[in-house]
Design a protein around this motif. Sequence first.
Motif, PDB file in Angstrom:
ATOM      1  N   MET A 190      17.669 -24.012  10.247  1.00  0.00           N
ATOM      2  CA  MET A 190      18.895 -24.449  10.923  1.00  0.00           C
ATOM      3  C   MET A 190      19.317 -25.868  10.524  1.00  0.00           C
ATOM      4  O   MET A 190      20.464 -26.250  10.696  1.00  0.00           O
ATOM      5  CB  MET A 190      18.698 -24.428  12.443  1.00  0.00           C
ATOM      6  CG  MET A 190      18.589 -23.056  13.052  1.00  0.00           C
ATOM      7  SD  MET A 190      20.087 -22.103  12.874  1.00  0.00           S
ATOM      8  CE  MET A 190      21.215 -22.979  13.948  1.00  0.00           C
ATOM      9  N   ARG A 191      18.369 -26.682  10.053  1.00  0.00           N
ATOM     10  CA  ARG A 191      18.652 -28.096   9.810  1.00  0.00           C
ATOM     11  C   ARG A 191      18.513 -28.489   8.351  1.00  0.00           C
ATOM     12  O   ARG A 191      19.395 -29.133   7.786  1.00  0.00           O
ATOM     13  CB  ARG A 191      17.689 -28.976  10.630  1.00  0.00           C
ATOM     14  CG  ARG A 191      17.962 -28.935  12.087  1.00  0.00           C
ATOM     15  CD  ARG A 191      16.693 -29.150  12.901  1.00  0.00           C
ATOM     16  NE  ARG A 191      16.915 -28.595  14.224  1.00  0.00           N
ATOM     17  CZ  ARG A 191      17.496 -29.257  15.210  1.00  0.00           C
ATOM     18  NH1 ARG A 191      17.836 -30.503  15.047  1.00  0.00           N
ATOM     19  NH2 ARG A 191      17.700 -28.674  16.368  1.00  0.00           N
ATOM     20  N   ASP A 192      17.357 -28.158   7.745  1.00  0.00           N
ATOM     21  CA  ASP A 192      17.046 -28.727   6.440  1.00  0.00           C
ATOM     22  C   ASP A 192      17.426 -27.832   5.264  1.00  0.00           C
ATOM     23  O   ASP A 192      17.573 -28.318   4.153  1.00  0.00           O
ATOM     24  CB  ASP A 192      15.540 -29.052   6.376  1.00  0.00           C
ATOM     25  CG  ASP A 192      15.178 -30.152   7.360  1.00  0.00           C
ATOM     26  OD1 ASP A 192      16.096 -30.895   7.749  1.00  0.00           O
ATOM     27  OD2 ASP A 192      14.005 -30.257   7.744  1.00  0.00           O
TER      28      ASP A 192
ATOM     29  N   TRP B 248      21.827 -22.640   8.423  1.00  0.00           N
ATOM     30  CA  TRP B 248      22.403 -22.287   9.725  1.00  0.00           C
ATOM     31  C   TRP B 248      23.369 -21.121   9.589  1.00  0.00           C
ATOM     32  O   TRP B 248      23.419 -20.248  10.451  1.00  0.00           O
ATOM     33  CB  TRP B 248      23.099 -23.498  10.367  1.00  0.00           C
ATOM     34  CG  TRP B 248      24.245 -24.058   9.570  1.00  0.00           C
ATOM     35  CD1 TRP B 248      24.174 -25.010   8.604  1.00  0.00           C
ATOM     36  CD2 TRP B 248      25.627 -23.679   9.663  1.00  0.00           C
ATOM     37  NE1 TRP B 248      25.423 -25.249   8.087  1.00  0.00           N
ATOM     38  CE2 TRP B 248      26.335 -24.455   8.714  1.00  0.00           C
ATOM     39  CE3 TRP B 248      26.332 -22.770  10.457  1.00  0.00           C
ATOM     40  CZ2 TRP B 248      27.718 -24.333   8.543  1.00  0.00           C
ATOM     41  CZ3 TRP B 248      27.702 -22.667  10.285  1.00  0.00           C
ATOM     42  CH2 TRP B 248      28.387 -23.434   9.328  1.00  0.00           C
TER      43      TRP B 248
ATOM     44  N   TRP C  47      22.990 -24.652   4.117  1.00  0.00           N
ATOM     45  CA  TRP C  47      23.657 -23.445   4.626  1.00  0.00           C
ATOM     46  C   TRP C  47      22.706 -22.504   5.357  1.00  0.00           C
ATOM     47  O   TRP C  47      23.058 -21.357   5.623  1.00  0.00           O
ATOM     48  CB  TRP C  47      24.373 -22.688   3.485  1.00  0.00           C
ATOM     49  CG  TRP C  47      25.422 -23.533   2.853  1.00  0.00           C
ATOM     50  CD1 TRP C  47      25.333 -24.233   1.688  1.00  0.00           C
ATOM     51  CD2 TRP C  47      26.724 -23.829   3.388  1.00  0.00           C
ATOM     52  NE1 TRP C  47      26.492 -24.935   1.455  1.00  0.00           N
ATOM     53  CE2 TRP C  47      27.351 -24.697   2.476  1.00  0.00           C
ATOM     54  CE3 TRP C  47      27.404 -23.436   4.552  1.00  0.00           C
ATOM     55  CZ2 TRP C  47      28.637 -25.206   2.690  1.00  0.00           C
ATOM     56  CZ3 TRP C  47      28.679 -23.931   4.755  1.00  0.00           C
ATOM     57  CH2 TRP C  47      29.287 -24.810   3.818  1.00  0.00           C
TER      58      TRP C  47
ATOM     59  N   PHE D 199      31.210 -18.969  13.777  1.00  0.00           N
ATOM     60  CA  PHE D 199      31.562 -20.381  13.662  1.00  0.00           C
ATOM     61  C   PHE D 199      31.898 -21.035  14.999  1.00  0.00           C
ATOM     62  O   PHE D 199      31.770 -22.237  15.141  1.00  0.00           O
ATOM     63  CB  PHE D 199      32.733 -20.546  12.688  1.00  0.00           C
ATOM     64  CG  PHE D 199      32.363 -20.244  11.263  1.00  0.00           C
ATOM     65  CD1 PHE D 199      31.602 -21.143  10.521  1.00  0.00           C
ATOM     66  CD2 PHE D 199      32.738 -19.049  10.675  1.00  0.00           C
ATOM     67  CE1 PHE D 199      31.241 -20.862   9.225  1.00  0.00           C
ATOM     68  CE2 PHE D 199      32.377 -18.762   9.366  1.00  0.00           C
ATOM     69  CZ  PHE D 199      31.631 -19.667   8.642  1.00  0.00           C
TER      70      PHE D 199
ATOM     71  N   PHE E  80       8.421 -20.797  14.877  1.00  0.00           N
ATOM     72  CA  PHE E  80       9.531 -21.415  15.614  1.00  0.00           C
ATOM     73  C   PHE E  80      10.089 -22.607  14.826  1.00  0.00           C
ATOM     74  O   PHE E  80      11.299 -22.744  14.651  1.00  0.00           O
ATOM     75  CB  PHE E  80       9.048 -21.865  16.993  1.00  0.00           C
ATOM     76  CG  PHE E  80      10.166 -22.306  17.894  1.00  0.00           C
ATOM     77  CD1 PHE E  80      10.869 -21.369  18.641  1.00  0.00           C
ATOM     78  CD2 PHE E  80      10.516 -23.643  18.000  1.00  0.00           C
ATOM     79  CE1 PHE E  80      11.917 -21.761  19.470  1.00  0.00           C
ATOM     80  CE2 PHE E  80      11.556 -24.045  18.824  1.00  0.00           C
ATOM     81  CZ  PHE E  80      12.251 -23.102  19.568  1.00  0.00           C
ATOM     82  N   ALA E  81       9.180 -23.443  14.308  1.00  0.00           N
ATOM     83  CA  ALA E  81       9.615 -24.620  13.559  1.00  0.00           C
ATOM     84  C   ALA E  81      10.323 -24.226  12.269  1.00  0.00           C
ATOM     85  O   ALA E  81      11.266 -24.894  11.847  1.00  0.00           O
ATOM     86  CB  ALA E  81       8.411 -25.519  13.259  1.00  0.00           C
TER      87      ALA E  81
ATOM     88  N   TYR F 100      22.965 -17.577  11.495  1.00  0.00           N
ATOM     89  CA  TYR F 100      23.991 -17.064  12.409  1.00  0.00           C
ATOM     90  C   TYR F 100      24.578 -15.755  11.896  1.00  0.00           C
ATOM     91  O   TYR F 100      24.928 -14.882  12.693  1.00  0.00           O
ATOM     92  CB  TYR F 100      25.100 -18.100  12.603  1.00  0.00           C
ATOM     93  CG  TYR F 100      24.705 -19.239  13.517  1.00  0.00           C
ATOM     94  CD1 TYR F 100      23.733 -19.063  14.483  1.00  0.00           C
ATOM     95  CD2 TYR F 100      25.318 -20.476  13.428  1.00  0.00           C
ATOM     96  CE1 TYR F 100      23.373 -20.102  15.324  1.00  0.00           C
ATOM     97  CE2 TYR F 100      24.969 -21.520  14.261  1.00  0.00           C
ATOM     98  CZ  TYR F 100      23.998 -21.331  15.217  1.00  0.00           C
ATOM     99  OH  TYR F 100      23.649 -22.354  16.051  1.00  0.00           O
TER     100      TYR F 100
ATOM    101  N   PHE G 106      15.309 -20.686  22.989  1.00  0.00           N
ATOM    102  CA  PHE G 106      15.280 -21.985  22.310  1.00  0.00           C
ATOM    103  C   PHE G 106      14.071 -22.808  22.747  1.00  0.00           C
ATOM    104  O   PHE G 106      13.991 -23.999  22.485  1.00  0.00           O
ATOM    105  CB  PHE G 106      16.583 -22.752  22.545  1.00  0.00           C
ATOM    106  CG  PHE G 106      17.737 -22.142  21.781  1.00  0.00           C
ATOM    107  CD1 PHE G 106      17.783 -22.245  20.397  1.00  0.00           C
ATOM    108  CD2 PHE G 106      18.748 -21.470  22.439  1.00  0.00           C
ATOM    109  CE1 PHE G 106      18.824 -21.680  19.684  1.00  0.00           C
ATOM    110  CE2 PHE G 106      19.795 -20.902  21.728  1.00  0.00           C
ATOM    111  CZ  PHE G 106      19.837 -21.008  20.352  1.00  0.00           C
TER     112      PHE G 106
ATOM    113  N   GLU H 273      13.908 -23.551  12.967  1.00  0.00           N
ATOM    114  CA  GLU H 273      14.664 -24.802  13.128  1.00  0.00           C
ATOM    115  C   GLU H 273      14.815 -25.526  11.789  1.00  0.00           C
ATOM    116  O   GLU H 273      15.807 -26.208  11.563  1.00  0.00           O
ATOM    117  CB  GLU H 273      13.993 -25.708  14.172  1.00  0.00           C
ATOM    118  CG  GLU H 273      14.301 -25.305  15.600  1.00  0.00           C
ATOM    119  CD  GLU H 273      15.794 -25.140  15.870  1.00  0.00           C
ATOM    120  OE1 GLU H 273      16.587 -26.007  15.461  1.00  0.00           O
ATOM    121  OE2 GLU H 273      16.182 -24.114  16.472  1.00  0.00           O
ATOM    122  N   TYR H 274      13.826 -25.359  10.911  1.00  0.00           N
ATOM    123  CA  TYR H 274      13.917 -25.915   9.559  1.00  0.00           C
ATOM    124  C   TYR H 274      15.088 -25.265   8.819  1.00  0.00           C
ATOM    125  O   TYR H 274      15.884 -25.942   8.158  1.00  0.00           O
ATOM    126  CB  TYR H 274      12.578 -25.665   8.850  1.00  0.00           C
ATOM    127  CG  TYR H 274      12.570 -25.934   7.368  1.00  0.00           C
ATOM    128  CD1 TYR H 274      12.526 -27.236   6.878  1.00  0.00           C
ATOM    129  CD2 TYR H 274      12.563 -24.873   6.457  1.00  0.00           C
ATOM    130  CE1 TYR H 274      12.504 -27.476   5.513  1.00  0.00           C
ATOM    131  CE2 TYR H 274      12.535 -25.109   5.093  1.00  0.00           C
ATOM    132  CZ  TYR H 274      12.510 -26.411   4.630  1.00  0.00           C
ATOM    133  OH  TYR H 274      12.480 -26.647   3.274  1.00  0.00           O
TER     134      TYR H 274
END
Lengths: 455, 243
Positions: free
Chosen positions: A78-80, A85, A83, A265, A71-72, A89, A280, A75-76
């Motif tokens: 998605m954030r770190d 994310w 591109w 987008f 799960f983390a 998507y 989520f 999110e990694y």
Amino acid sequence: MQKVFDAMLGWVDARFPLIKTWEEHLSKYYAPKNFNFWYYFGSLALLVLVIQIVSGIFLTMHYKPDTQLAFASVEYIMRDVPWGWLMRYLHSTGASFFFITVYLHMLRGIMYGSYRGPRELLWLIGMAIFIALMAEAFMGYLLPWGNMSYWGAQVIISLFSAIPFGIGDILSEWIRGDFVVSDATLNRFFAFHVIAVPLALCGLVFVHIVALHKVGSNNPDGIEIKKNKGPDGLPVDGIPFHPYYTVKDIVGVAGFLIIFAAVIFFAPELGGWFLEHDNFTPANILQTPPEIVPLWYFTPYYSLLRATTEEMVTKGLLPLTIVMTILTVISVRNVLAKMAAVGIGSVVVVCLFIFEAKLWGVILMGLGVGLFAFLPWLDMSPVKSIRYKGWMFKTALIIFCIDFLVLGWLGTQPASGPNVILAQIGTILYLLFFFLMPWYTTFDKTKPVPERVTQ
Amino acid sequence: MKKKLITIFAILLFPLTVAAGGGGVALDPVNINLNDKESLQKGARTFVNYCLSCHSAGYMRYNRMGQDLGISEELVAENLLFAAEKTGDLMKAVMPAADAKKWFGTAPPDLTLTARSRGPKWIYTYMRSFYRDESAPSGWNNKVFAHVAMPHVLYEWQGEQRPIIEKDSHGVEHITGFEIAKAGTMTEKEYNEAMRDLTNFMVYLAEPAKLVRYKIGLYVILFLIIFMVAAYMLKKEYWKDVH
């Protein structure tokens, strides 16, 4: 420059059938000139496959198939991950669009009779792709290790335990590699999702195209263009796939990408339809989500499963079996076939009394997917295309499409109150579309088919 | 095994409609605007000073938040690092989760993705729906999340609310509204505004890509439209000789 190029081409062509392949499958592959809007979805499905593979490769570089980290790691991404994310998507939206294009591709096949001879095998290979795609989507959905991932997998895998004679429990345990969905399950689903199933998918898609190019494409008129050849031996109603359909498909690709990009987008969750809110939250073995709901592309079959209660078996499936058996016995002329129909009908009736409703739910869910494979033999109309079929087929197809959407919607709703009855009626209609097809395609009044394709 | 199956099927056929903190409470609309940097910064301050004491935002890094919200690395290091040493650290809770579990009975959930799992309306309404309830262990209850373990952390701002209870025709009691029993340091309008900022920040926190994806998407789609026109003209040119 040209000389060097020709020399290189000659070198390769002496060792590999490059020009031959190019000509057979593109520049001299003759496709009917009257393809309409519906014929975009085959090439678009191929495009989505490529998008999924490319975005999937990047996701695999950062994803961790471990219940403590999965799960983390999403999110990694998605954030770190730069591109990340976008890759995520592309992949999550691509999954839904894969089903949109494939469903429309299948609807095209049903409308224009693309499954009819000589394209039965082409249709069956397509069915195998469809089933592989479902497996791919189901296993991929577990990977983010959200709470809906977890409980969705838990529910669907435990369906296998409905198989009687003690096989079911062993089977579902074998699939999970544990008594519940766990780290072992996550790891094997990862293996299946990133290599086993995609490999099978790519192979099947290749075979699908080879089979297509052997028999040639059908068209909205359902006429064989190969029957009408000019003095040059080429079909008069055919045009080379390249450049005509390559340039046309690029327009389709652009149109598709506009819609695809709009979702990625501006609404990647699409209000919970493409990414569920409950996913989520990390997987929690102690907390069931308020509603366990699969993603939209599975909900029609999920509805068939949930609709099959004890009452449905005795008041719905039992009369349906008896009526279908009688109808078959009256309709077939061959005595052996009559006996076979009575035999099969009686076995089903006996089984309906013996086995529990949940097994029938699983069987109906399987039928919901599998019945499409029988279309080449259920459709007995003298014509292929819906353009020349009568009102009965048209009505049946419209009812089926509405039914498919309603069942899909019901699958996302709580199964209580009027929803249950509605899903049960929808289930019967779903089955009747296939079961009654030999009759309504035989009795339907068809229109004469023209010699040449129409524009 | 059979029992488990039956349970799973019970879940399948009769899904529970009421979950913890869900079900049937009308949620208030909230104005989310991620272009409002000031609001995001105010929300971040509230979040780090209050929420982060017990809750984590464990998928988010301090410096990423600083960069996105226009807070310099030095400011982040001086003012916002309570539970971390480096600005590149993840936003962990100040309170150890084991202690929190001992004190509240349940570990405070991570808040990084709450805006995506529960939605901004839920957060906004929840933060404004605490009321005094002497029967609850913490002395507080919440209209949106009944019997929640969390006490009203911001009661100094909002003051103490008492519920207005009305009985419906079936004799069931409903909370129809709140009245302020003890005033806080903020007026109702100020408190609502602060909670809007907090919700706004949590929407950003749940998906930092939201700050850029709309802008990029616009350019992508503009390009694709031009591309489509060009592709269509090419197609028309080629298809001229198809009759």
